[in-house]
Motif scaffolding. Structure first.
Motif, mmCIF file in Angstrom:
data_model
loop_
_atom_site.group_PDB
_atom_site.id
_atom_site.type_symbol
_atom_site.label_atom_id
_atom_site.label_comp_id
_atom_site.label_asym_id
_atom_site.label_seq_id
_atom_site.Cartn_x
_atom_site.Cartn_y
_atom_site.Cartn_z
ATOM 1 N N ASP A 1 -1.323 -5.625 -15.586
ATOM 2 C CA ASP A 1 -1.509 -4.180 -15.610
ATOM 3 C C ASP A 1 -1.698 -3.706 -14.171
ATOM 4 N N PRO A 2 -0.782 -2.875 -13.638
ATOM 5 C CA PRO A 2 -0.908 -2.403 -12.251
ATOM 6 C C PRO A 2 -2.247 -1.730 -11.976
ATOM 7 N N ALA A 3 -2.749 -0.998 -12.969
ATOM 8 C CA ALA A 3 -4.021 -0.314 -12.792
ATOM 9 C C ALA A 3 -5.150 -1.332 -12.627
ATOM 10 N N TYR A 4 -5.048 -2.444 -13.365
ATOM 11 C CA TYR A 4 -6.060 -3.492 -13.240
ATOM 12 C C TYR A 4 -6.040 -4.078 -11.832
ATOM 13 N N ALA A 5 -4.843 -4.368 -11.326
ATOM 14 C CA ALA A 5 -4.735 -4.957 -9.990
ATOM 15 C C ALA A 5 -5.347 -4.029 -8.941
ATOM 16 N N ARG A 6 -5.076 -2.733 -9.064
ATOM 17 C CA ARG A 6 -5.613 -1.787 -8.080
ATOM 18 C C ARG A 6 -7.123 -1.614 -8.213
ATOM 19 N N SER A 7 -7.670 -1.951 -9.391
ATOM 20 C CA SER A 7 -9.108 -1.781 -9.616
ATOM 21 C C SER A 7 -9.939 -2.932 -9.064
ATOM 22 N N LEU A 8 -9.284 -4.014 -8.684
ATOM 23 C CA LEU A 8 -10.006 -5.172 -8.171
ATOM 24 C C LEU A 8 -10.641 -4.859 -6.816
ATOM 25 N N PRO A 9 -11.740 -5.540 -6.482
ATOM 26 C CA PRO A 9 -12.326 -5.373 -5.146
ATOM 27 C C PRO A 9 -11.295 -5.744 -4.091
ATOM 28 N N GLU A 10 -11.418 -5.166 -2.916
ATOM 29 C CA GLU A 10 -10.448 -5.376 -1.857
ATOM 30 C C GLU A 10 -10.237 -6.853 -1.535
ATOM 31 N N SER A 11 -11.318 -7.637 -1.620
ATOM 32 C CA SER A 11 -11.229 -9.053 -1.292
ATOM 33 C C SER A 11 -10.450 -9.852 -2.337
ATOM 34 N N GLN A 12 -10.219 -9.250 -3.513
ATOM 35 C CA GLN A 12 -9.559 -9.965 -4.604
ATOM 36 C C GLN A 12 -8.144 -9.472 -4.880
ATOM 37 N N ARG A 13 -7.628 -8.598 -4.028
ATOM 38 C CA ARG A 13 -6.286 -8.072 -4.251
ATOM 39 C C ARG A 13 -5.533 -7.965 -2.936
ATOM 40 N N CYS A 14 -4.237 -7.876 -3.062
ATOM 41 C CA CYS A 14 -3.380 -7.634 -1.908
ATOM 42 C C CYS A 14 -2.694 -6.301 -2.131
ATOM 43 N N GLY A 15 -2.877 -5.358 -1.235
ATOM 44 C CA GLY A 15 -2.298 -4.044 -1.392
ATOM 45 C C GLY A 15 -3.324 -3.012 -1.784
ATOM 46 N N GLU B 1 0.833 -1.206 0.000
ATOM 47 C CA GLU B 1 0.000 0.000 0.000
ATOM 48 C C GLU B 1 0.867 1.254 0.000
ATOM 49 N N GLY B 2 1.970 1.226 0.735
ATOM 50 C CA GLY B 2 2.867 2.371 0.774
ATOM 51 C C GLY B 2 3.508 2.649 -0.565
ATOM 52 N N GLU B 3 3.702 1.607 -1.348
ATOM 53 C CA GLU B 3 4.308 1.750 -2.675
ATOM 54 C C GLU B 3 3.262 1.972 -3.760
ATOM 55 N N GLY B 4 1.986 1.941 -3.368
ATOM 56 C CA GLY B 4 0.931 2.103 -4.361
ATOM 57 C C GLY B 4 0.823 0.905 -5.277
ATOM 58 N N THR B 5 1.213 -0.256 -4.766
ATOM 59 C CA THR B 5 1.227 -1.475 -5.563
ATOM 60 C C THR B 5 0.140 -2.424 -5.085
ATOM 61 N N ALA B 6 -0.432 -3.172 -6.011
ATOM 62 C CA ALA B 6 -1.419 -4.192 -5.655
ATOM 63 C C ALA B 6 -1.172 -5.435 -6.494
ATOM 64 N N ILE B 7 -1.474 -6.589 -5.918
ATOM 65 C CA ILE B 7 -1.308 -7.859 -6.611
ATOM 66 C C ILE B 7 -2.610 -8.644 -6.483
ATOM 67 N N PRO B 8 -3.138 -9.175 -7.581
ATOM 68 C CA PRO B 8 -4.357 -9.980 -7.480
ATOM 69 C C PRO B 8 -4.143 -11.168 -6.548
ATOM 70 N N MET B 9 -5.110 -11.442 -5.699
ATOM 71 C CA MET B 9 -5.005 -12.584 -4.790
ATOM 72 C C MET B 9 -4.915 -13.895 -5.557
ATOM 73 N N SER B 10 -5.444 -13.925 -6.767
ATOM 74 C CA SER B 10 -5.373 -15.156 -7.564
ATOM 75 C C SER B 10 -3.929 -15.548 -7.856
ATOM 76 N N ILE B 11 -3.056 -14.553 -8.024
ATOM 77 C CA ILE B 11 -1.641 -14.837 -8.266
ATOM 78 C C ILE B 11 -1.013 -15.411 -7.005
ATOM 79 N N ILE B 12 -1.350 -14.834 -5.868
ATOM 80 C CA ILE B 12 -0.780 -15.308 -4.611
ATOM 81 C C ILE B 12 -1.245 -16.731 -4.308
ATOM 82 N N THR B 13 -2.543 -16.988 -4.459
ATOM 83 C CA THR B 13 -3.034 -18.339 -4.163
ATOM 84 C C THR B 13 -2.430 -19.374 -5.095
ATOM 85 N N SER B 14 -2.243 -19.017 -6.360
ATOM 86 C CA SER B 14 -1.607 -19.947 -7.290
ATOM 87 C C SER B 14 -0.183 -20.257 -6.860
#
Length: 227
Positions: free
Chosen positions: A213-227, A60-73
């Motif tokens: 796409d970083p913008a896509y990751a940040r656009s995901l609902p909170e429950s579907q992203r990390c950050g 969050e401090g870096e303004g970065t988000a990662i889809p939770m689907s990537i983490i779970t995989s």
């Protein structure tokens, strides 16, 4: 992507060296079946959530988000790889060396400031490279000693251990739930769209893209992203 963010994709380094093969489909509620070890969906979700929690403030401090689907995989692949290495170690009656024990102790020390669930998740995932490398090296040395080679380098021993793991995997082919997007291609793991659904919206297609796409990751609902 910063070094810490890269750790969220820890399994990429393992995949590149062929430390895990995977295919097939597991039973409902089972994320992966590796030999006689079962990895449940609930276990994967618990560790993924804890791992996200460990790095969420930094992301969050870096303004970065990662889809939770990537983490779970990544969690599924890492746990499966570790499970295969553990069973190979049992087959050869080897235990991790003092080198691995020291690395694990150091890792455990670095997570003492985290809450227990986050600390446990980090240790469970980030120990994997050291554990698998250590076990395969030990197994490889045993195999080389059968051929009368007692002074093999660590690299040669690791390569021989990888051969032993490949044989084990061929006999105990992992079954992984298709939802995690992992497929087996010539005994090497590759990220593939193995789901039975199809991405139809622009947003969904971005989620399936190889280059996130970083913008896509940040656009995901909170429950579907990390950050």
């Amino acid at each position: 992507m910063t070094p810490r963010v890269k750790q969220l994709a820890i399994v990429v380094a393992l995949s590149a060296t062929g430390l895990l093969s995977a295919c097939g489909g597991a039973q409902p509620g089972v994320a992966a079946q590796v030999g006689d070890q079962t990895i449940t969906v609930s276990e994967v979700n618990r560790i993924a959530e804890g791992y996200c929690k460990a790095y969420e403030r930094q992301l969050e401090g870096e303004g970065t988000a990662i889809p939770m689907s990537i983490i779970t995989s990544n969690v599924v692949q890492t746990l499966s790889m570790t499970a295969a290495a553990e069973q190979l170690a049992d087959d050869y009656d080897v235990t991790p060396s003092v080198t691995y024990a020291a690395a694990l102790a150091n890792l455990e020390q670095t997570v003492t400031s985290l809450e227990k669930d986050a600390a446990d998740a980090r240790v469970e995932l980030e120990r994997s490279i050291d554990y698998v490398t250590d076990v395969l090296t030990l197994v490889g040395r045993l195999e080389l000693e059968k051929d009368g080679i007692t002074d093999a380098s660590s690299d040669d021993a690791l390569a021989k251990g990888q051969d032993a793991l490949d044989i084990w995997l061929a006999k105990n082919e992992p079954e992984i739930d298709p939802q995690y997007g992992l497929a087996l291609v010539e005994m090497q793991p590759e990220t593939r769209d193995t789901s039975t659904s199809f991405a139809v919206s622009d947003l969904a297609l971005q989620g399936a893209a190889e280059e996130l796409d970083p913008a896509y990751a940040r656009s995901l609902p909170e429950s579907q992203r990390c950050g």
